[in-house]
Design a protein around this motif. Structure first.
Motif, mmCIF file in Angstrom:
data_model
loop_
_atom_site.group_PDB
_atom_site.id
_atom_site.type_symbol
_atom_site.label_atom_id
_atom_site.label_comp_id
_atom_site.label_asym_id
_atom_site.label_seq_id
_atom_site.Cartn_x
_atom_site.Cartn_y
_atom_site.Cartn_z
ATOM 1 N N THR A 54 67.359 44.610 52.926
ATOM 2 C CA THR A 54 67.364 44.125 54.314
ATOM 3 C C THR A 54 66.750 42.729 54.440
ATOM 4 O OG1 THR A 54 65.196 45.077 54.871
ATOM 5 C CG2 THR A 54 67.135 46.492 55.154
ATOM 6 N N GLY A 55 65.906 42.357 53.468
ATOM 7 C CA GLY A 55 65.217 41.083 53.575
ATOM 8 C C GLY A 55 63.923 41.171 54.363
ATOM 9 N N TYR A 56 63.564 42.379 54.797
ATOM 10 C CA TYR A 56 62.344 42.565 55.576
ATOM 11 C C TYR A 56 61.313 43.320 54.751
ATOM 12 C CZ TYR A 56 65.153 41.168 59.589
ATOM 13 O OH TYR A 56 65.953 40.477 60.449
ATOM 14 N N ALA A 57 60.040 42.981 54.993
ATOM 15 C CA ALA A 57 58.958 43.620 54.243
ATOM 16 C C ALA A 57 58.387 44.829 54.960
ATOM 17 C CB ALA A 57 57.840 42.616 53.975
ATOM 18 N N THR A 58 58.554 44.898 56.284
ATOM 19 C CA THR A 58 58.016 46.020 57.055
ATOM 20 C C THR A 58 59.044 46.507 58.070
ATOM 21 O OG1 THR A 58 57.067 44.663 58.844
ATOM 22 C CG2 THR A 58 55.698 45.029 56.889
ATOM 23 N N GLY A 116 55.469 39.358 61.262
ATOM 24 C CA GLY A 116 55.782 39.678 62.645
ATOM 25 C C GLY A 116 55.906 41.170 62.879
ATOM 26 N N GLY A 117 55.912 41.564 64.151
ATOM 27 C CA GLY A 117 56.108 42.970 64.503
ATOM 28 C C GLY A 117 54.838 43.771 64.597
ATOM 29 N N LEU A 118 53.681 43.150 64.301
ATOM 30 C CA LEU A 118 52.420 43.867 64.388
ATOM 31 C C LEU A 118 51.792 43.628 65.755
ATOM 32 C CD1 LEU A 118 51.099 43.226 60.771
ATOM 33 C CD2 LEU A 118 52.327 45.209 61.661
ATOM 34 N N SER A 119 50.525 44.042 65.914
ATOM 35 C CA SER A 119 49.909 44.053 67.243
ATOM 36 C C SER A 119 49.359 42.695 67.672
ATOM 37 C CB SER A 119 48.781 45.086 67.288
ATOM 38 O OG SER A 119 47.811 44.802 66.298
ATOM 39 N N PRO A 163 48.272 45.755 52.726
ATOM 40 C CA PRO A 163 49.199 44.844 52.049
ATOM 41 C C PRO A 163 50.668 45.163 52.334
ATOM 42 C CG PRO A 163 47.429 45.500 50.562
ATOM 43 C CD PRO A 163 47.314 46.383 51.777
ATOM 44 N N SER A 164 50.992 46.440 52.489
ATOM 45 C CA SER A 164 52.388 46.815 52.698
ATOM 46 C C SER A 164 52.852 46.611 54.135
ATOM 47 C CB SER A 164 52.622 48.276 52.283
ATOM 48 O OG SER A 164 51.867 49.156 53.099
ATOM 49 N N LEU A 204 61.482 44.479 60.925
ATOM 50 C CA LEU A 204 62.910 44.779 61.042
ATOM 51 C C LEU A 204 63.285 45.120 62.478
ATOM 52 C CD1 LEU A 204 65.749 45.510 59.901
ATOM 53 C CD2 LEU A 204 64.821 47.778 59.389
ATOM 54 N N ILE A 205 62.482 45.971 63.100
ATOM 55 C CA ILE A 205 62.764 46.406 64.475
ATOM 56 C C ILE A 205 62.636 45.243 65.452
ATOM 57 C CG2 ILE A 205 61.804 47.799 66.358
ATOM 58 C CD1 ILE A 205 61.286 49.976 64.260
#
Length: 339
Positions: free
Chosen positions: A289-293, A137-140, A191-192, A297-298
């Motif tokens: 944080t448990g988030y990958a990106t 999530g959080g991408l375009s 990948p990141s 997170l935001i």
């Protein structure tokens, strides 16, 4: 009155002194084409073409080749400039090769993008092998969707529509693939950031900015000498920086954040999407944080303390510089000038 030259891709007003330092007779024609960038020393560097422009050329070439062989197509770019791209197209199949211009470290240079077209009553783009999918999530785009940005998708659809009109067809289904995309993507940030299985098809302007030591010198010089400057990390940031800070000179620095050497006592701003800026300030900010990106997170926890800590660290790294983090729609996520 002196003739004003504007770079049609970035909107940058080129200083007269830069023009005088160039010995090229066709300098204005080159600048107006969008394919060349003038440096402060009078030298010119060649822009490359994005994956979005390359894919557009492949798709248009595939459509046109249903009517006969094609070795070159012209396509529209999001910057509003048309460019001609060499292709190899026959029988509804087209190969276009990514041209990085004078960007010396672009690992996608020479990469093949292939499109296959068939007649249809509708317009359809199918993303095939080697094109990444959104994995977080959080991408375009939504999770599971092809990693094709909105601007690149619009550019490709326009190219298909033009090809259909020029070929006298009623529609076409075009399948896009990147044979080596999965391997090349492993050497990118995909990948990141949460893009899986291939490369992204991108391009907010249609052009790839050149990058070498000469351009880096010009940017460093601008950041240190200008009284009002806003440094930004990408095309989205550049566009909104000009809107948010019309009295400042916007300087695109890309991922070269280590170049930031802004002089104190001047009006300096760092503006851009949060991910690159925050991870540069605090590379380990996502640990625990448990988030990958950062984008994820935001999206889920916009008030997470990890964001505040990274901004505090950034303030110590760039004392006196205002930090403005923006979302992709141009809305402001954080602004240290309002604290």
């Amino acid at each position: 009155m002196a003739h004003i030259m504007i770079d049609p891709v970035t909107g940058f007003r080129i200083p007269d002194e830069w023009l005088r330092r160039s010995s090229l007779e066709d300098i204005e024609e080159r600048i107006e084409s969008g394919l060349w960038v003038l440096l402060s020393n009078g030298r010119m560097l060649r822009r490359g073409l994005t994956t979005g422009t390359t894919a557009s050329a492949a798709c248009k070439g595939a459509v046109l080749s249903m009517m006969g062989d094609v070795d070159e197509v012209d396509v529209w770019t999001p910057a509003g400039i048309r460019v001609r791209v060499k292709v190899e197209a026959s029988g509804g199949r087209c190969i276009a090769r990514k041209d990085a211009g004078d960007h010396v470290s672009d690992i996608t240079h020479g990469m093949k993008i292939i499109a296959s077209a068939s007649p249809s009553e509708r317009f359809e783009l199918v993303a095939g092998e080697g094109i990444g999918r959104i994995g977080r999530g959080g991408l375009s785009a939504d999770i599971g969707r092809p990693a094709i940005s909105r601007s690149a998708h619009a550019q490709i659809i326009k190219a298909i529509e033009e090809g259909v009109a020029e070929a006298g067809l009623s529609g076409a289904v075009v399948r896009l693939s990147v044979p080596d995309g999965r391997r090349i993507a492993l050497r990118t940030l995909n990948p990141s950031v949460g893009v899986e299985g291939g490369i992204s098809i991108l391009g907010s302007t249609g052009f790839v900015e050149p990058w070498n030591e000469h351009l880096e010198h010009d940017i460093s010089e601008s950041l240190s000498e200008l009284d009002r400057v806003v440094a930004t990390t990408g095309r989205t940031g550049l566009m909104y920086s000009r809107m948010l800070f019309p009295d400042h000179t916007a300087v695109l620095i890309g991922s070269k954040l280590d170049m930031l050497r802004m002089r104190t006592g001047r009006e300096t701003v760092l503006c851009g999407l949060p991910g690159l800026i925050l991870r540069w300030a605090e590379p380990e900010m996502l640990d625990g944080t448990g988030y990958a990106t950062v984008a994820e997170l935001i999206e889920r926890e916009p008030d997470h303390p990890a964001i505040t800590r990274a901004l505090e660290h950034l303030g110590k790294m760039l004392p006196g510089t205002r930090i403005v983090l923006i979302k992709r729609d141009g809305s402001i996520f954080r602004d240290t000038g309002l604290i």
